[in-house]
Scaffold this active site. Structure first.
Site, mmCIF file in Angstrom:
data_model
loop_
_atom_site.group_PDB
_atom_site.id
_atom_site.type_symbol
_atom_site.label_atom_id
_atom_site.label_comp_id
_atom_site.label_asym_id
_atom_site.label_seq_id
_atom_site.Cartn_x
_atom_site.Cartn_y
_atom_site.Cartn_z
ATOM 1 N N HIS A 156 -22.459 -30.202 -23.841
ATOM 2 C CA HIS A 156 -21.545 -29.703 -22.813
ATOM 3 C C HIS A 156 -21.979 -28.290 -22.429
ATOM 4 C CE1 HIS A 156 -18.082 -32.592 -23.413
ATOM 5 N NE2 HIS A 156 -18.682 -32.750 -24.581
ATOM 6 N N HIS A 161 -24.737 -35.568 -26.041
ATOM 7 C CA HIS A 161 -24.619 -34.805 -24.790
ATOM 8 C C HIS A 161 -24.240 -33.376 -25.131
ATOM 9 C CE1 HIS A 161 -20.919 -36.980 -25.744
ATOM 10 N NE2 HIS A 161 -20.252 -35.936 -25.309
ATOM 11 N N HIS A 186 -23.612 -41.203 -27.031
ATOM 12 C CA HIS A 186 -24.962 -40.881 -26.563
ATOM 13 C C HIS A 186 -24.928 -39.356 -26.523
ATOM 14 C CE1 HIS A 186 -28.488 -41.687 -23.593
ATOM 15 N NE2 HIS A 186 -28.448 -40.378 -23.808
HETATM 16 P P1 5GP Z 1 -17.240 -35.907 -25.911
HETATM 17 O O1 5GP Z 1 -15.733 -35.919 -26.074
HETATM 18 O O2 5GP Z 1 -17.862 -37.190 -26.398
HETATM 19 O O3 5GP Z 1 -17.905 -34.690 -26.456
HETATM 20 O O4 5GP Z 1 -17.479 -35.808 -24.346
HETATM 21 C C1 5GP Z 1 -17.562 -36.901 -23.494
HETATM 22 C C2 5GP Z 1 -17.413 -36.347 -22.109
HETATM 23 O O5 5GP Z 1 -17.839 -37.321 -21.194
HETATM 24 C C3 5GP Z 1 -15.960 -35.988 -21.749
HETATM 25 O O6 5GP Z 1 -15.896 -34.615 -21.414
HETATM 26 C C4 5GP Z 1 -15.654 -36.904 -20.576
HETATM 27 O O7 5GP Z 1 -14.845 -36.291 -19.607
HETATM 28 C C5 5GP Z 1 -17.027 -37.258 -20.059
HETATM 29 N N1 5GP Z 1 -17.111 -38.562 -19.440
HETATM 30 C C6 5GP Z 1 -16.598 -39.733 -19.925
HETATM 31 N N2 5GP Z 1 -16.887 -40.755 -19.101
HETATM 32 C C7 5GP Z 1 -17.601 -40.212 -18.059
HETATM 33 C C8 5GP Z 1 -18.190 -40.780 -16.886
HETATM 34 O O8 5GP Z 1 -18.130 -41.984 -16.621
HETATM 35 N N3 5GP Z 1 -18.825 -39.934 -16.058
HETATM 36 C C9 5GP Z 1 -18.917 -38.594 -16.307
HETATM 37 N N4 5GP Z 1 -19.570 -37.841 -15.415
HETATM 38 N N5 5GP Z 1 -18.403 -38.022 -17.422
HETATM 39 C C10 5GP Z 1 -17.744 -38.831 -18.276
HETATM 40 ZN ZN ZN Z 2 -27.111 -44.230 -24.452
#
Ligand code: 5GP
Ligand code: ZN
Length: 113
Positions: free
Chosen positions: A101, A99, A97
């Protein structure tokens, strides 16, 4: 699909998160595993898996504007911050989904790993 999506569930308040900002189209909450003193994720309420699936320019634009507002609120707008959209495996995307950062509150290395 959106039924089981972790971040859709946060939007629906089925899973707890520390929410720092909400607008009609976005929700922002603290990352559960912060990589910097400020690490916030900004997401659209509506499920979009990744940047590859964005067709509405408002989605990317709103994520960026909300991130900048939070940076001001968190006191890092002047010191500096980074906004990152990880897309698919090579960038390490783990939640499908989209996001944005928002990272700041310390000196960030460049280039990223
Ligand atoms: P990606 O690696 O997909 O760019 O980032 C996903 C982010 O979501 C990671 O930094 C991870 O720590 C965060 N994340 C994963 N599960 C959860 C959750 O249940 N709650 C929150 N607040 N962050 C999450
Ligand atoms: Zn979603």
């Amino acid at each position: 699909m959106a039924d089981q999506c972790l971040f859709c569930r946060i939007v629906r308040r089925e899973i707890p998160a520390t929410i720092v900002a909400e607008t009609d189209d976005c929700v922002a909450f603290r990352d559960i595993n912060p990589q910097a003193p400020v690490h916030v994720l900004v997401i659209p309420r509506r499920h979009v898996a990744s940047l590859n699936d964005v067709t509405d320019p408002n989605v990317a634009g709103r994520l960026a504007i909300v991130a900048a507002e939070i940076a001001r609120k968190e006191g890092i707008a002047d010191s500096g911050y980074r906004t990152v959209l990880n897309t698919n495996a090579d960038a390490g995307q783990t939640v499908f989904h989209i996001h944005l950062h928002l990272l700041g509150g310390r000196r960030l290395g460049w280039p990223p790993g």
